[in-house]
Write an enzyme that holds these catalytic residues in place. Structure first.
Site, mmCIF file in Angstrom:
data_model
loop_
_atom_site.group_PDB
_atom_site.id
_atom_site.type_symbol
_atom_site.label_atom_id
_atom_site.label_comp_id
_atom_site.label_asym_id
_atom_site.label_seq_id
_atom_site.Cartn_x
_atom_site.Cartn_y
_atom_site.Cartn_z
ATOM 1 N N GLU A 17 15.484 -41.347 2.710
ATOM 2 C CA GLU A 17 16.628 -40.368 3.143
ATOM 3 C C GLU A 17 16.716 -40.535 4.620
ATOM 4 O O GLU A 17 17.297 -39.989 5.261
ATOM 5 C CB GLU A 17 16.242 -38.820 2.666
ATOM 6 C CG GLU A 17 16.331 -38.582 1.248
ATOM 7 C CD GLU A 17 15.929 -37.331 0.534
ATOM 8 O OE1 GLU A 17 16.555 -36.778 -0.100
ATOM 9 O OE2 GLU A 17 14.736 -37.226 1.193
ATOM 10 N N GLY A 83 20.901 -31.173 -5.930
ATOM 11 C CA GLY A 83 21.711 -31.062 -7.136
ATOM 12 C C GLY A 83 22.819 -29.967 -6.741
ATOM 13 O O GLY A 83 22.460 -28.926 -6.286
ATOM 14 N N MET A 197 13.938 -29.242 -3.652
ATOM 15 C CA MET A 197 12.697 -28.910 -3.876
ATOM 16 C C MET A 197 11.874 -28.612 -2.577
ATOM 17 O O MET A 197 10.497 -28.420 -2.547
ATOM 18 C CB MET A 197 11.913 -29.923 -4.770
ATOM 19 C CG MET A 197 12.546 -30.088 -5.982
ATOM 20 S SD MET A 197 11.746 -31.454 -6.817
ATOM 21 C CE MET A 197 10.233 -30.898 -7.221
ATOM 22 N N GLU A 198 12.644 -28.559 -1.441
ATOM 23 C CA GLU A 198 11.685 -28.314 -0.389
ATOM 24 C C GLU A 198 12.245 -27.232 0.711
ATOM 25 O O GLU A 198 11.460 -26.655 1.520
ATOM 26 C CB GLU A 198 11.492 -29.755 0.659
ATOM 27 C CG GLU A 198 10.878 -30.863 0.091
ATOM 28 C CD GLU A 198 11.943 -31.571 -1.219
ATOM 29 O OE1 GLU A 198 11.368 -32.089 -2.063
ATOM 30 O OE2 GLU A 198 13.057 -31.415 -1.099
ATOM 31 N N ASP A 221 23.831 -35.067 -7.560
ATOM 32 C CA ASP A 221 24.121 -34.762 -9.126
ATOM 33 C C ASP A 221 24.452 -33.468 -9.285
ATOM 34 O O ASP A 221 24.584 -32.480 -8.326
ATOM 35 C CB ASP A 221 22.747 -35.186 -9.739
ATOM 36 C CG ASP A 221 21.774 -34.359 -9.207
ATOM 37 O OD1 ASP A 221 21.311 -33.292 -9.801
ATOM 38 O OD2 ASP A 221 20.895 -34.924 -8.450
#
Length: 262
Positions: A17, A83, A197-198, A221
């Site tokens: 990333e 997502g 997740m962060e 996604d």
């Protein structure tokens, strides 16, 4: 805040990333702190410290605390992929955080669900001005998808007209990868646009330090049964283009007035 000029902190969970951003910082050299490589250099005329946090809330919070304490950054930008949750958020779109929440945090009955114990806060707001600049930068960067991605990627991921959204991003220590899990999350938090997740962990640390913060997430996604394959392909082929294009446009338009925390 002090009157000392300060660099911008740039965080991503995965090295891929950050790949194109680091390539645009030829003067940057790594320094290892707490098992993380921090790259201190110049990007679009700004002093920047970029770091890979690794995946998950603990890793992201630890990295952000080290970034702030060692480099005295004046603001933090989190970049990467997520997502999509809301019906109108498609693969290839960008979500800019207005606020962030930990969807897997539940201290009830002692504290309300999602509230971070002893803070009274469940939703950590992003800096409004920084979020507005980030959304404008994303719209400008994605105005010509063919020039940015090339014909093959535009066709493969249907990147013909990516949309920029601003709103709630939720974070948790699990990869949401089934339609059942996504639907449950949408039912519990119907205004959530994206899941990762962060972000909420980074936002909490910045909140506690009094630092401006924003998350900029490209949608890889739809957090459903196809998420694993979509995520891997998007990560390998597309995500670095997003981070570099949007963050560099953001920096090009930002005033050079960041100040270190007191």
């Amino acid at each position: 805040m002090s009157d000392t000029p300060a660099p911008l902190g740039l965080v991503a969970a995965l090295k891929r990333e950050l790949r194109d951003l680091l390539a645009a910082m030829p003067d940057a050299r790594p320094r290892t702190i707490g098992g993380r490589e921090f790259w201190h250099g110049t990007l679009e005329g700004h002093e920047v410290v970029a770091v890979q946090s690794r995946v998950g809330k603990v890793a992201a919070a630890a990295t952000t605390a080290a970034l702030i304490s060692h480099y005295r950054v004046g603001a933090v930008v989190l970049t990467g992929i997520a997502g999509g949750l809301a019906p109108g958020v498609a693969v290839g779109d960008v979500v800019v955080s207005a606020e962030l929440l930990q969807h897997d945090l539940d201290g009830s009955p002692f504290f309300p669900r999602w509230e971070v114990p002893l803070t009274g806060v469940s939703r950590f707001p992003a800096d409004a001005g920084l979020a507005e600049r980030a959304a404008a930068a994303a719209r400008a960067a994605l105005a010509d998808p063919l020039a940015l991605f090339g014909e093959a990627l535009v066709q493969e991921f249907s990147l013909h007209a990516p949309t920029v959204h601003t709103g709630l991003i939720v974070s948790g220590d699990r990869f949401v990868r089934t339609r059942e899990d996504r639907d449950a999350l949408c039912a519990a938090l119907p205004d959530a646009l994206a899941v990762e997740m962060e972000g909420a962990a980074v936002a909490q640390v910045c909140h506690e330090w009094g630092l401006p913060f924003v998350a900029i997430r490209a949608i890889s996604d739809r957090a459903d049964d196809a998420a694993h394959g979509d995520f891997k392909r998007f990560l390998s082929a597309v995500c670095a283009h997003y981070g570099a294009a949007v963050v560099r446009r953001l920096l090009a338009e930002m005033p050079r007035t960041l100040r270190a925390p007191a």
